[in-house]
Design an enzyme around this catalytic site. Sequence first.
Site, PDB file in Angstrom:
ATOM      1  N   LYS A  42      -6.936   6.553  11.102  1.00  0.00           N
ATOM      2  CA  LYS A  42      -8.355   6.521  11.503  1.00  0.00           C
ATOM      3  C   LYS A  42      -8.427   6.493  13.031  1.00  0.00           C
ATOM      4  CE  LYS A  42      -9.999   3.806   7.513  1.00  0.00           C
ATOM      5  NZ  LYS A  42     -10.628   2.530   7.113  1.00  0.00           N
ATOM      6  N   GLY A  57       0.776  -1.252   0.000  1.00  0.00           N
ATOM      7  CA  GLY A  57       0.000   0.000   0.000  1.00  0.00           C
ATOM      8  C   GLY A  57       0.796   1.285   0.000  1.00  0.00           C
ATOM      9  N   ASP A 109       0.783   3.135   4.551  1.00  0.00           N
ATOM     10  CA  ASP A 109      -0.306   3.831   3.862  1.00  0.00           C
ATOM     11  C   ASP A 109      -1.409   4.257   4.824  1.00  0.00           C
ATOM     12  OD1 ASP A 109      -1.048   1.199   4.325  1.00  0.00           O
ATOM     13  OD2 ASP A 109      -1.930   0.867   2.353  1.00  0.00           O
ATOM     14  N   ASP A 111      -5.271   1.845  10.788  1.00  0.00           N
ATOM     15  CA  ASP A 111      -6.708   1.702  11.052  1.00  0.00           C
ATOM     16  C   ASP A 111      -6.865   1.279  12.519  1.00  0.00           C
ATOM     17  OD1 ASP A 111      -9.405   1.173  10.881  1.00  0.00           O
ATOM     18  OD2 ASP A 111      -9.237  -0.531   9.542  1.00  0.00           O
ATOM     19  N   ASP A 168      -6.053  -0.223  -1.669  1.00  0.00           N
ATOM     20  CA  ASP A 168      -6.848  -1.061  -2.568  1.00  0.00           C
ATOM     21  C   ASP A 168      -8.159  -1.528  -1.954  1.00  0.00           C
ATOM     22  OD1 ASP A 168      -5.442  -2.894  -0.718  1.00  0.00           O
ATOM     23  OD2 ASP A 168      -6.385  -4.446  -1.953  1.00  0.00           O
ATOM     24  N   PHE A 179     -14.200   3.110   4.725  1.00  0.00           N
ATOM     25  CA  PHE A 179     -13.267   2.404   3.847  1.00  0.00           C
ATOM     26  C   PHE A 179     -12.905   3.281   2.649  1.00  0.00           C
ATOM     27  CE2 PHE A 179     -11.833  -0.596   0.658  1.00  0.00           C
ATOM     28  CZ  PHE A 179     -10.981  -1.378   1.412  1.00  0.00           C
ATOM     29  N   ARG A 230      -5.488   0.821  -6.548  1.00  0.00           N
ATOM     30  CA  ARG A 230      -4.199   1.378  -6.081  1.00  0.00           C
ATOM     31  C   ARG A 230      -3.671   2.450  -7.020  1.00  0.00           C
ATOM     32  NH1 ARG A 230      -2.329  -2.001  -1.960  1.00  0.00           N
ATOM     33  NH2 ARG A 230      -2.660  -4.238  -2.214  1.00  0.00           N
TER      34      ARG A 230
END
Length: 180
Positions: free
Chosen positions: A135, A49, A104, A107, A163, A156, A169
Site C-alpha cells: 500500500k 498471513g 503478505d 501497509d 484476515d 482494508f 484467511r
Amino acid sequence: MDKIIAVKDKKFALSISAEEIKKNVKRLADQINSDFEGKEVLFVGVLNGSFMFASDLIKLITVPCKVCFMKVSSYEGTESSGKVRQLIGLTEDVRNRNVVVIEDIVDTGLTMTDVLHQLQAMEPASLRLASLIFKPESFRGNYNVDYVGFRIPNDFIVGYGLDYDGYGRNLPEIYTIFDC
Ligand code: IMP
C-alpha cells in the site's frame, strides 16, 4: 456487479481474482529465479498471513532453496520505547545466506522496518523482501519492497491468507472492505 461477501460483521467486495493472483505470483517467482540464478536462497515466511502466498510462490521456485517460517510478536515496551517487535521461531542461521523474506502485506511498513533491521544485524549475504500486497499511500518505511505482487490503495482487504479479526484467511481471492 462485483461479488459481495460477509466476513464476521463487515461486507467485502471481490477485488483481485484467484487467476490474477496466480499470474502475479508466477511473475514474482520468475523474477526471483532469474535474480538468484546459480545461487541458493533461504525463504523466511512471516506467519500467519503469508502462508498461502509463500506456499504458491515457493512451488514455482527452481533455484536451490530452504524454507522456514517465523512470527513477529508485537508488544508495548515498558518504557518510552513504544512497540517492540521480536522475531519468534527463526531456527535457521541467516548469516552469509541469501535471504528472501515473504510477507503478505506491507501497509505502513513499520513491522518490516523492525524485521529487516533485526535480520540485517544477523549478517546475511543479501536480504530482500517479497510482499504480495503493497500500500504505497500509507508506506512510511525507507527500504525497498523488492518483489511486489499488487500495489493497492489504502483500503482494508481480506483473503488469500489476510484476515479480518482472524477470519477470511481461507478465501482463495482478495476482497476489499465495502462501505455502503
Ligand atoms: P504494517 O503497517 O506494514 O506494519 O502492517 C502490519 C500488519 O497489519 C500486516 O502484517 C498485516 O497483518 C496487517 N494489515 C495491514 N493492512 C491490512 C489489510 O488491509 N488487511 C489485513 N491485514 C492488514
